[in-house]
Design a protein around this motif. Structure first.
Motif, mmCIF file in Angstrom:
data_model
loop_
_atom_site.group_PDB
_atom_site.id
_atom_site.type_symbol
_atom_site.label_atom_id
_atom_site.label_comp_id
_atom_site.label_asym_id
_atom_site.label_seq_id
_atom_site.Cartn_x
_atom_site.Cartn_y
_atom_site.Cartn_z
ATOM 1 N N ASP A 2 0.947 -0.631 0.333
ATOM 2 C CA ASP A 2 0.310 0.432 -0.006
ATOM 3 C C ASP A 2 0.547 1.229 0.069
ATOM 4 O O ASP A 2 0.824 2.140 -1.224
ATOM 5 C CB ASP A 2 -1.158 0.179 0.841
ATOM 6 C CG ASP A 2 -1.734 -0.924 0.896
ATOM 7 O OD1 ASP A 2 -2.635 -1.382 -0.176
ATOM 8 O OD2 ASP A 2 -3.053 -1.178 2.397
ATOM 9 N N GLN A 5 2.371 1.990 -3.337
ATOM 10 C CA GLN A 5 1.056 2.145 -4.405
ATOM 11 C C GLN A 5 0.748 3.710 -4.357
ATOM 12 O O GLN A 5 0.297 4.247 -4.867
ATOM 13 C CB GLN A 5 -0.069 1.279 -4.593
ATOM 14 C CG GLN A 5 0.261 -0.299 -4.725
ATOM 15 C CD GLN A 5 -1.339 -0.950 -3.942
ATOM 16 O OE1 GLN A 5 -1.857 -0.497 -3.881
ATOM 17 N NE2 GLN A 5 -0.714 -2.140 -4.804
ATOM 18 N N ASN A 6 0.363 4.283 -3.198
ATOM 19 C CA ASN A 6 0.231 5.557 -2.274
ATOM 20 C C ASN A 6 1.422 6.504 -2.801
ATOM 21 O O ASN A 6 0.690 7.456 -3.423
ATOM 22 C CB ASN A 6 0.239 5.887 -0.552
ATOM 23 C CG ASN A 6 -0.948 4.765 -0.457
ATOM 24 O OD1 ASN A 6 -2.176 5.098 -0.926
ATOM 25 N ND2 ASN A 6 -1.358 4.387 0.832
ATOM 26 N N ILE A 8 3.259 6.315 -5.151
ATOM 27 C CA ILE A 8 3.371 6.293 -7.660
ATOM 28 C C ILE A 8 2.014 7.044 -7.366
ATOM 29 O O ILE A 8 2.363 8.288 -7.908
ATOM 30 C CB ILE A 8 2.872 4.789 -7.516
ATOM 31 C CG1 ILE A 8 4.252 4.145 -7.652
ATOM 32 C CG2 ILE A 8 2.914 5.483 -9.597
ATOM 33 C CD1 ILE A 8 4.125 2.526 -7.921
ATOM 34 N N ALA A 9 1.318 7.272 -6.613
ATOM 35 C CA ALA A 9 0.108 7.768 -7.089
ATOM 36 C C ALA A 9 0.497 9.102 -6.269
ATOM 37 O O ALA A 9 -0.105 10.462 -6.758
ATOM 38 C CB ALA A 9 -1.644 7.395 -5.997
ATOM 39 N N GLY A 10 1.442 9.520 -5.594
ATOM 40 C CA GLY A 10 1.294 10.606 -4.927
ATOM 41 C C GLY A 10 2.342 11.841 -5.896
ATOM 42 O O GLY A 10 2.159 13.055 -6.172
ATOM 43 N N ALA A 12 2.420 11.274 -8.786
ATOM 44 C CA ALA A 12 1.223 11.187 -10.366
ATOM 45 C C ALA A 12 0.315 12.760 -9.654
ATOM 46 O O ALA A 12 0.765 13.365 -11.099
ATOM 47 C CB ALA A 12 -0.016 10.351 -10.799
ATOM 48 N N THR A 13 0.069 12.843 -8.522
ATOM 49 C CA THR A 13 -0.261 14.576 -8.596
ATOM 50 C C THR A 13 0.585 15.405 -8.406
ATOM 51 O O THR A 13 0.184 16.355 -8.699
ATOM 52 C CB THR A 13 -0.511 14.373 -6.657
ATOM 53 O OG1 THR A 13 -1.801 12.910 -6.999
ATOM 54 C CG2 THR A 13 -1.507 15.958 -6.728
ATOM 55 N N SER A 353 -5.100 11.827 2.332
ATOM 56 C CA SER A 353 -4.139 11.634 1.606
ATOM 57 C C SER A 353 -3.712 10.966 0.592
ATOM 58 O O SER A 353 -2.600 11.204 0.807
ATOM 59 C CB SER A 353 -4.890 8.972 1.505
ATOM 60 O OG SER A 353 -4.195 8.365 1.128
ATOM 61 N N ALA A 354 -4.573 11.458 -0.252
ATOM 62 C CA ALA A 354 -3.521 12.703 -0.932
ATOM 63 C C ALA A 354 -2.505 13.182 -1.324
ATOM 64 O O ALA A 354 -1.776 13.638 -1.996
ATOM 65 C CB ALA A 354 -4.366 13.169 -2.714
ATOM 66 N N TRP A 357 0.527 12.092 0.821
ATOM 67 C CA TRP A 357 1.454 11.448 -0.101
ATOM 68 C C TRP A 357 1.933 12.566 -1.641
ATOM 69 O O TRP A 357 3.544 12.270 -1.887
ATOM 70 C CB TRP A 357 0.474 9.665 -0.914
ATOM 71 C CG TRP A 357 1.090 8.950 0.502
ATOM 72 C CD1 TRP A 357 -0.103 8.655 0.771
ATOM 73 C CD2 TRP A 357 1.360 8.359 0.690
ATOM 74 N NE1 TRP A 357 -0.648 7.988 1.782
ATOM 75 C CE2 TRP A 357 1.578 7.512 2.180
ATOM 76 C CE3 TRP A 357 3.313 8.098 0.426
ATOM 77 C CZ2 TRP A 357 2.048 6.716 2.478
ATOM 78 C CZ3 TRP A 357 3.814 7.431 1.305
ATOM 79 C CH2 TRP A 357 3.510 7.269 2.564
ATOM 80 N N ALA A 358 1.484 13.442 -1.632
ATOM 81 C CA ALA A 358 2.067 14.063 -2.709
ATOM 82 C C ALA A 358 2.952 14.636 -2.315
ATOM 83 O O ALA A 358 4.040 15.663 -2.862
ATOM 84 C CB ALA A 358 0.506 15.423 -3.604
#
Length: 495
Positions: A2, A5-6, A8-10, A12-13, A353-354, A357-358
């Motif tokens: 997790d 994955q978080n 990687i999403a961070g 992306a943002t 969360s977004a 992690w960003a």
């Protein structure tokens, strides 16, 4: 999985064009602020806090974080070239860095500083990525008694460490606690300490106090008590290290990182202690002891700079997971989150969360940006020192006034800002720390709410704070922090 994955999403943002732009601007501004003596990230972030009314939360936190660790990079430039630390964390860098510059090795000193900061910042960011979610998971298990005592521990340690004198630190803390009580009671709705001034019913803005104490106070103090700054620049050599200097630097970078990260995560942390410790360790372990204090030893620059940046990055762990700031700038970052209605703490990784992690992903990006900025553009940063202080501080006062007025369009806020600026001058004049004022103002209302909740759980009994193992442990730590040092000094005198 997790976590990754978080992350990687961070990325992306954080890698969107607008967020990359804010990260770059923050890094550039932070580096410039670090170069200018007397101005630090706390003053800058406090002055720019009003932008939170216009900018999206993720972008503004990335911007402020860039200023924070960018200032640590930039502070080393003037420490090495001018023997003038731009930040307290770079004081130790000046000891050997300036001597290296005088002996014609300014390029090597600046290079080991920039690369060491990059290495330490990256390693510390990896540790934040791995351990911050784990700390948050355990922090969820804490109840109101534990949180109330955790904040009490933060009060005692931060005020003692940031204040130098425990009495001065606690005095500043109580001023902050008193300011935090002004306005309507959160639970009963009763007006407190507002007199007959209706503007105080909504309380006093943290941004206003921070801008007044730091930005306005700094300008007024400089105008009243400090003379004109006259730089004594050394000729800068090319930013290059020999193979031997690389071999001497990389172990110092790793040791400095190992020392700096733990100090950044605790309420009694900061950058001064680990940088001095790192310098002492490098001086003891070095095979070139004759260079220390004479021509300048590169380990004496590499180790402290790594410790400095590792400690700065590590402050995000207690800030994001517990809502406890371990430095002045972290306290102002906490107020920036509150401006958006976001409460830092164990739930932050679930509720925002977004953003979290960003922000973490932006640290990786920012470290690369700062390395690119610091190696080729050192000459440009040094030219900023030629700006006369009078127009520089006049500009700061203008920005501060416009920013504070823009929050609520209230002329009363401007009078308050000037009043807190004068309080800041008095506190600096008599060596009272201003950081505990902000810590007390932010954490005071939260600690009060948690204490009331804890007493409700205990049906009005104060024994609730000693009946639970974790709260009893925290209470013992608070007592140890307050009573331990005086007892130790008394025993030493008796011996």
């Amino acid at each position: 999985m997790d976590i990754w994955q978080n992350l990687i999403a961070g990325f992306a943002t954080a890698a969107t064009p607008i967020n990359l732009m804010w990260a770059f601007v923050g890094c550039a501004v932070g580096t410039a602020i670090g170069v200018l003596p007397g101005l630090g990230p706390a003053v800058t972030v406090a002055m720019l806090l009003p932008i939170t009314a216009q900018v999206e939360p993720t972008a503004s936190m990335i911007f402020f974080a860039g200023i924070y660790y960018g200032a640590m990079y930039g502070g080393s430039t003037t420490s090495i070239l001018l023997n003038t630390p731009g930040e307290t964390g770079t004081m130790v860098t000046a000891l050997e860095g300036f001597k290296m510059a005088k002996s014609g090795r300014a390029g090597a000193a600046l290079a080991t500083s920039a690369i060491g900061s990059f290495v330490a910042g990256t390693i510390a960011t990896v540790l934040v990525t791995l351990f911050a979610p784990i700390v948050a998971d355990y922090a969820v298990l804490l109840g109101p008694p534990e949180y109330a005592l955790l904040m009490l521990l933060a009060f005692t340690t931060v005020s003692a460490v940031l204040g130098g004198s425990k009495l001065r630190g606690l005095t500043a803390l109580f001023i902050g606690l008193a300011i935090g009580l002004v306005g309507l009671d959160q639970i009963t709705g009763q007006a407190r300490y507002v007199g007959s001034v209706p503007e105080l019913l909504d309380g006093i803005e943290v941004v206003l106090v921070a801008v007044g104490l730091f930005a306005v106070g700094e300008c007024l103090y400089t105008a009243m008590y400090e003379g004109r700054f006259k730089p004594d620049a050394n000729r800068m050599t090319r930013a290059h290290m020999t193979r031997a200097e690389w071999r001497r630097s990389w172990p110092a970078w790793l040791r400095g990182t190992a020392l700096g990260f733990p100090f950044g995560t605790i309420p009694a942390g900061g950058t001064e202690i680990p940088t001095f410790l790192s310098y002492g360790v490098e001086r003891k372990l070095s095979k070139h002891k004759d260079e220390f204090g004479t021509v300048g030893a590169i380990e004496g620059v590499a180790g402290p700079e790594a410790a400095n940046n590792a400690a700065v990055t590590a402050t995000l762990v207690p800030l994001l997971t517990l809502g406890i700031p371990t430095s002045v700038t972290a306290a102002i970052l906490l107020s920036a989150l509150q401006n958006y209605g976001i409460n830092a703490g164990p739930q932050l990784f679930q509720t925002s969360s977004a953003l979290v992690w960003a922000l973490i992903a932006s640290l990786y990006i920012g470290n690369v940006m700062l390395l690119v900025l610091n190696l080729p553009l050192v000459g440009l940063w040094v030219k900023l020192l030629k700006i006369p202080r009078a127009p520089l501080y006049a500009g700061i006062l203008i920005f501060a006034t416009v920013g504070v007025y823009g929050m609520r369009q209230s002329a009363f806020d401007l009078y308050l800002m000037l009043g807190f600026g004068l309080v800041g001058v008095v506190m600096r004049r008599f060596d009272f720390p201003t950081a505990p004022v902000i810590v007390g103002m932010i954490l005071g209302p939260l600690a009060e709410a948690q204490m009331r909740n804890a007493l409700s759980i205990g049906e009005g009994s104060w024994l609730v704070f000693v009946q639970r193992p974790m709260s009893a442990t925290l209470l013992a730590l608070v007592v140890a922090v307050l009573v331990g040092p005086p007892l130790w000094r008394a025993l030493q005198r008796r011996r």
